[in-house]
Scaffold this active site. Sequence first.
Site, PDB file in Angstrom:
ATOM      1  N   CYS A  10     -21.408 -12.099  14.104  1.00  0.00           N
ATOM      2  CA  CYS A  10     -21.466 -12.710  14.960  1.00  0.00           C
ATOM      3  C   CYS A  10     -21.447 -13.660  15.604  1.00  0.00           C
ATOM      4  CB  CYS A  10     -22.489 -13.692  13.081  1.00  0.00           C
ATOM      5  SG  CYS A  10     -23.979 -15.300  14.240  1.00  0.00           S
ATOM      6  N   CYS A  13     -21.669 -17.568  14.560  1.00  0.00           N
ATOM      7  CA  CYS A  13     -20.902 -18.149  13.291  1.00  0.00           C
ATOM      8  C   CYS A  13     -19.180 -17.784  13.997  1.00  0.00           C
ATOM      9  CB  CYS A  13     -20.325 -16.781  12.112  1.00  0.00           C
ATOM     10  SG  CYS A  13     -22.000 -16.364  11.366  1.00  0.00           S
ATOM     11  N   ARG A 243       5.508 -38.354 -10.272  1.00  0.00           N
ATOM     12  CA  ARG A 243       4.512 -39.282 -10.159  1.00  0.00           C
ATOM     13  C   ARG A 243       2.951 -38.317 -10.543  1.00  0.00           C
ATOM     14  NH1 ARG A 243       3.735 -43.117  -6.174  1.00  0.00           N
ATOM     15  NH2 ARG A 243       4.110 -45.278  -7.421  1.00  0.00           N
ATOM     16  N   GLU A 284      10.400 -35.084 -24.869  1.00  0.00           N
ATOM     17  CA  GLU A 284      11.697 -35.753 -25.018  1.00  0.00           C
ATOM     18  C   GLU A 284      11.279 -37.668 -24.690  1.00  0.00           C
ATOM     19  OE1 GLU A 284      15.533 -36.455 -22.597  1.00  0.00           O
ATOM     20  OE2 GLU A 284      14.505 -34.822 -21.973  1.00  0.00           O
ATOM     21  N   SER A 312       9.794 -54.039 -19.837  1.00  0.00           N
ATOM     22  CA  SER A 312      11.155 -53.911 -20.072  1.00  0.00           C
ATOM     23  C   SER A 312      11.491 -52.642 -20.673  1.00  0.00           C
ATOM     24  CB  SER A 312      11.968 -55.575 -21.276  1.00  0.00           C
ATOM     25  OG  SER A 312      13.159 -55.334 -21.815  1.00  0.00           O
ATOM     26  N   HIS A 314       9.485 -50.525 -20.014  1.00  0.00           N
ATOM     27  CA  HIS A 314       9.334 -49.500 -18.270  1.00  0.00           C
ATOM     28  C   HIS A 314      10.459 -49.666 -17.797  1.00  0.00           C
ATOM     29  CE1 HIS A 314       6.572 -47.908 -15.537  1.00  0.00           C
ATOM     30  NE2 HIS A 314       7.633 -47.093 -14.946  1.00  0.00           N
ATOM     31  N   LYS A 316      13.817 -50.111 -18.567  1.00  0.00           N
ATOM     32  CA  LYS A 316      14.758 -49.042 -19.677  1.00  0.00           C
ATOM     33  C   LYS A 316      14.582 -48.328 -19.412  1.00  0.00           C
ATOM     34  CE  LYS A 316      15.648 -52.650 -22.784  1.00  0.00           C
ATOM     35  NZ  LYS A 316      15.634 -53.053 -24.538  1.00  0.00           N
ATOM     36  N   VAL A 317      13.151 -47.320 -19.578  1.00  0.00           N
ATOM     37  CA  VAL A 317      13.258 -46.043 -18.939  1.00  0.00           C
ATOM     38  C   VAL A 317      13.117 -45.684 -17.891  1.00  0.00           C
ATOM     39  CG1 VAL A 317      10.685 -44.394 -18.224  1.00  0.00           C
ATOM     40  CG2 VAL A 317      11.453 -46.232 -20.525  1.00  0.00           C
ATOM     41  N   TRP A 340      11.969 -52.717 -11.861  1.00  0.00           N
ATOM     42  CA  TRP A 340      10.470 -53.330 -11.192  1.00  0.00           C
ATOM     43  C   TRP A 340      10.494 -54.583 -12.057  1.00  0.00           C
ATOM     44  CZ3 TRP A 340       5.502 -54.758 -11.989  1.00  0.00           C
ATOM     45  CH2 TRP A 340       4.436 -54.877 -11.207  1.00  0.00           C
TER      46      TRP A 340
END
Length: 457
Positions: A10, A13, A243, A284, A312, A314, A316-317, A340
């Site tokens: 077509c 199209c 993330r 883990e 605190s 967070h 440390k992680v 942060w």
Amino acid sequence: AVVEFFAHWCPACRNYKPHYEKVAKLFNGPNAAHPGRILMARVDCASKVNVDLCSRFSVDHYPFLLWGPPPKFANTKWDRKQEKSDIKLIDDGRTAERLLMWINKQLESSFTLDDKKYENENMLPNSTSDPKQVVQAIYDVEEATAHALQIILEHKMIKADTRDSLIRFLQILVAHHPSKRCRRGSAELLINFDDHWPSNLSLSSQDSSKLLESVAADNHKICGKEVPRGYWIFCRGSKSETRGFSCGLWVLLHSLTVQIGDGESQSTFTSICDFIHNFFICEECRKHFYDMCSSVSVPFKSARDLSLWLWSTHNKVNERLMKEEKDMGTGDPSFPKAIWPPKALCPSCYRSSSRTSDGALQVDWNEDEVFPFLVNYYGKTLVSSYKETYMESLQGRTQVGAALADDASSSHAARVPIGAALGVAAASCTFGALACFWRTQQKNRKYSYRLHSLKKI
């Protein structure tokens, strides 16, 4: 979804294809400006394998555009004589501009053909009151909430020994989630919790797909029917595997800790720890977080103490992951783990800072400044701009509950586990009292309805 039915022979199209693809690039593909919002597909009706499909949707000219939920295109028929259908004919989409205008009208959105892929490199806000940051963060908190429930259901994680911890976490979401629709969705899920997961039932003994359909059929999309959307904004990484969900979940937890009352601090701490321990699927990560929870020996007596503990924890992680990702080369190059908040975001949070011999940052924090910053950033800044009062929220849910109870065809009358009502009351006296009263009314309505039905029989 938008589906274009066309024929490769077509000419019209072929001429329309660049217009369609111009819009499709906004929503589909690796460089999409709005990934996941709309699926755009094309079906060649001149191909023999598609003849039945095109007939099923009453395609009578080319190009022919339809709009509707993706599952409807897989298992339904459509013709223009149908009065009620989830599928609509797009009758004004012959150019890219007009097609996008039609889509914007359906979604009440404001997409433009000039929209570009969102770049996270510019995500750090210049000020903590930037309204754009509020909207972007709210979207990801909603996404993380819906994604968490999806994981729980798909992995059959609601069992006899985990059921109560999920109820307690949902109670916190009802009272303190920053998004209005997540608060409402959490309440609806609590109301019908026993219907789906009785106290003597293990989800592992059920067909997971049927339960997912059952929850969806009861409109238990915890943050609304559009969520999960399948993409991230504030928490989008530069790589697909970085993330995203973990970022969104951290933002949610921080938001909860700054919005609770002092009297809720210990119960919120326990609920968060149990939720991560029972439902966070990374083995883990779960173990590390629960070890940090277990190291707390003195009960929390204030929201300030809990908020600072989570902040605190967070950090440390992040410190641990900083070293691991550097050694393994698995981090996000655009978003390396960091302590942060950065000094640029909260200068008064820092008394002093220095670097160790291996380059690690050591900070002497001024917690009297950190806590107000957390409250502002995760509370006032993050909280939904359309936040409603608890009474308005309850009133809205009462109307929903009444509709369920008054509908003779409905087999899911509104109710909630007794423990849920008691837990909310203990956690937040004002909200809990209102919630208990409302839930009692719903139970009375339910039992009255059943008694009325029996009398009729």
